[in-house]
Design a protein around this motif. Structure first.
Motif, PDB file in Angstrom:
ATOM      1  N   ASP A   1       0.377  -1.062  -0.191  1.00  0.00           N
ATOM      2  CA  ASP A   1       0.088  -0.108  -0.023  1.00  0.00           C
ATOM      3  C   ASP A   1       0.600   2.291   0.267  1.00  0.00           C
ATOM      4  O   ASP A   1       0.693   2.576  -0.386  1.00  0.00           O
ATOM      5  CB  ASP A   1      -0.192  -0.281   1.316  1.00  0.00           C
TER       6      ASP A   1
ATOM      7  N   ARG B   1       3.112   4.039  -1.361  1.00  0.00           N
ATOM      8  CA  ARG B   1       3.919   4.235  -2.925  1.00  0.00           C
ATOM      9  C   ARG B   1       5.022   5.155  -3.143  1.00  0.00           C
ATOM     10  O   ARG B   1       5.219   4.793  -3.474  1.00  0.00           O
ATOM     11  CB  ARG B   1       2.403   4.744  -3.588  1.00  0.00           C
TER      12      ARG B   1
ATOM     13  N   GLU C   1       9.182   7.490  -5.645  1.00  0.00           N
ATOM     14  CA  GLU C   1       7.954   6.551  -5.543  1.00  0.00           C
ATOM     15  C   GLU C   1       8.662   5.456  -5.181  1.00  0.00           C
ATOM     16  O   GLU C   1      10.621   5.174  -4.910  1.00  0.00           O
ATOM     17  CB  GLU C   1       8.034   6.645  -7.256  1.00  0.00           C
TER      18      GLU C   1
ATOM     19  N   ASP D   1      -0.092   6.594   0.651  1.00  0.00           N
ATOM     20  CA  ASP D   1      -0.467   5.799  -0.154  1.00  0.00           C
ATOM     21  C   ASP D   1      -0.648   6.023  -1.399  1.00  0.00           C
ATOM     22  O   ASP D   1       0.434   7.162  -2.015  1.00  0.00           O
ATOM     23  CB  ASP D   1      -1.199   5.146   0.980  1.00  0.00           C
ATOM     24  N   ALA D   2      -1.585   5.685  -2.531  1.00  0.00           N
ATOM     25  CA  ALA D   2      -1.749   6.029  -3.614  1.00  0.00           C
ATOM     26  C   ALA D   2      -1.934   7.278  -3.448  1.00  0.00           C
ATOM     27  O   ALA D   2      -2.113   8.219  -5.020  1.00  0.00           O
ATOM     28  CB  ALA D   2      -2.205   5.118  -3.737  1.00  0.00           C
ATOM     29  N   THR D   3      -2.728   8.134  -3.063  1.00  0.00           N
ATOM     30  CA  THR D   3      -3.676   9.009  -2.527  1.00  0.00           C
ATOM     31  C   THR D   3      -2.243  10.201  -1.451  1.00  0.00           C
ATOM     32  O   THR D   3      -2.952  11.738  -2.106  1.00  0.00           O
ATOM     33  CB  THR D   3      -5.172   9.010  -2.227  1.00  0.00           C
ATOM     34  N   GLY D   4      -1.372  10.066  -1.657  1.00  0.00           N
ATOM     35  CA  GLY D   4      -0.566  11.164  -1.078  1.00  0.00           C
ATOM     36  C   GLY D   4      -0.998  11.497   0.274  1.00  0.00           C
ATOM     37  O   GLY D   4      -0.121  11.988   1.416  1.00  0.00           O
ATOM     38  N   GLU D   5      -1.417  10.385   1.003  1.00  0.00           N
ATOM     39  CA  GLU D   5      -1.465  10.416   2.474  1.00  0.00           C
ATOM     40  C   GLU D   5      -0.872   9.495   3.745  1.00  0.00           C
ATOM     41  O   GLU D   5      -0.476   8.469   2.696  1.00  0.00           O
ATOM     42  CB  GLU D   5      -3.149   9.877   2.738  1.00  0.00           C
TER      43      GLU D   5
ATOM     44  N   TRP E   1       1.045   6.588   5.442  1.00  0.00           N
ATOM     45  CA  TRP E   1       0.275   5.750   5.463  1.00  0.00           C
ATOM     46  C   TRP E   1       1.048   4.923   7.186  1.00  0.00           C
ATOM     47  O   TRP E   1       1.965   5.067   7.042  1.00  0.00           O
ATOM     48  CB  TRP E   1       1.007   4.954   4.549  1.00  0.00           C
TER      49      TRP E   1
END
Length: 293
Positions: free
Chosen positions: A173, A175, A206, A235-239, A241
Motif C-alpha cells: 500500500d 507508494r 516513488e 499511500d496511493a492518494t498521497g496520504e 500511511w
C-alpha cells in the motif's frame, strides 16, 4: 477592359516583385576564445583510515559523474558569461570564452538535476524544484590578458548524503516515501562550497518493486552539521500511511554518507549495519557514518 488589364498588370508587378534589401551581408566572424576552462577530474578526499588493497579507478570521466555542467564568469560582482551543458552536448566538459583583459572570478557546477541550475550570484546557486542531487563545484580567479589561457580544473563534491536502508518489507500500500529535513541547505555557495541558506527540504520518492534504499542530499553549512529528518510513508492518494519516523541530530559531513539501517513498518530496531567503504572512482565518497539513534 484594356484599362482593367493594365491595372491588374501593375498590381502584379507590385505584388510579385521581391523587395530589394541590398547586398547580402556576411556574418561577422566570431572572436577567438582566449579563456578555455576544462573539467579534468574530481578531487578525491582520501579515507582517514584508507585500505590500500581497495581498487581505484582513475579513468572515470565527467560525463559518467555529472549529467549537467554550468560555467559562469563574474567581474566586479556582475555575471559576464555563462554556459549550460548537458550530457551528450558537443565538447561536454569544456567551455571557451572571449573576455577583455582584466580580473574575473569563475565557477563550474556539476550536478544531476532535471534542469540547469540558477546562478543568482556566486553565493546563491539553486536547482530545479529545490531538489539537490550529487553536486560538485569549483571556483577561482583568473587574470585575462592577450594570451590564451587554459584552465584544467578538478571539481570537489559539495554535498552530504543520507542513505536510508529499510530493513523490513515495505507494504504494497506504500507508494511513496516522503523525506522532510532541516538543518542543511538546498542552495549552494560556489565561493565557500557550503550551503548558503537555511532550507526546509522535502523529497518524495516513488517506491519501486524490490527497493529498500533511499538517498538524500543536502549542502552542509560547514564541514560538519546535523539534520532533523522526518520519514513519512505515503499511500496511493498521497496520504500518510502509518506513523512518521523522526530522526533527531542526524550527523552529516560534506563528501560523506550517513547511513541508517532499520525497521520502519514492524517496529524500529535501530540496527547498526556493517561499515562499508566506497573507493571505486576519483569521485569516491569518503567513508560512511553509521547512524544509530
Amino acid at each position: 477592359m484594356k484599362r482593367y488589364l493594365y491595372s491588374s498588370f501593375l498590381l502584379c508587378l507590385v505584388a510579385c516583385e521581391a523587395p530589394y534589401i541590398g547586398e547580402p551581408v556576411s556574418p561577422e566572424p566570431e572572436e577567438e576564445p582566449n579563456v578555455v576552462i576544462r573539467v579534468s577530474g574530481f578531487e578525491q578526499i582520501p579515507f582517514e583510515d584508507a585500505i590500500p588493497a581497495f581498487p581505484t579507478r582513475a579513468d572515470e570521466e565527467v560525463v559518467d559523474i555529472c549529467s549537467r555542467l554550468n560555467f559562469v564568469v563574474y567581474a566586479n560582482g556582475e555575471k559576464v558569461k555563462s554556459l549550460a551543458q548537458k550530457r551528450g552536448d558537443k565538447d561536454y566538459g569544456t567551455a571557451a570564452f572571449n573576455l577583455p583583459d582584466g580580473t574575473y572570478t569563475f565557477a563550474v557546477i556539476g550536478h544531476n538535476s532535471d534542469g540547469t541550475c540558477t546562478v543568482t550570484s556566486l553565493d546563491k546557486i539553486s536547482f530545479k524544484d529545490n531538489r539537490v542531487t550529487d553536486t560538485f563545484v569549483y571556483s577561482g580567479d583568473i587574470e585575462v590578458s592577450s594570451e590564451t589561457h587554459t584552465y584544467d580544473i578538478e571539481l570537489q563534491r559539495a554535498v552530504a548524503m543520507v542513505r536510508i536502508v529499510v530493513a523490513d518489507e515495505i507494504p504494497s500500500d506504500v507508494r511513496q516515501m516522503q523525506f522532510y529535513y532541516t538543518g542543511g541547505s538546498s542552495t549552494l555557495s560556489a565561493l565557500t562550497g557550503f550551503g548558503s541558506v537555511n532550507s526546509r527540504q522535502t523529497v518524495k520518492m516513488e517506491v519501486q518493486e524490490g527497493q529498500n534504499q533511499f538517498e538524500l542530499y543536502t549542502f552542509p553549512h560547514a564541514e560538519t552539521g546535523e539534520l532533523k529528518l522526518t520519514v513519512t510513508p505515503l499511500d496511493a492518494t498521497g496520504e500518510a500511511w502509518g506513523t512518521p519516523v523522526v530522526f533527531e541530530n542526524v550527523p552529516v559531513r560534506r563528501n560523506r554518507i550517513t547511513r541508517y539501517t532499520g525497521d520502519f513498518f514492524t517496529g524500529s530496531s535501530g540496527q547498526k549495519s556493517e561499515l562499508s567503504f566506497h573507493l571505486t572512482a576519483s569521485s569516491a565518497w569518503d567513508d560512511e557514518i553509521i547512524y544509530a539513534p
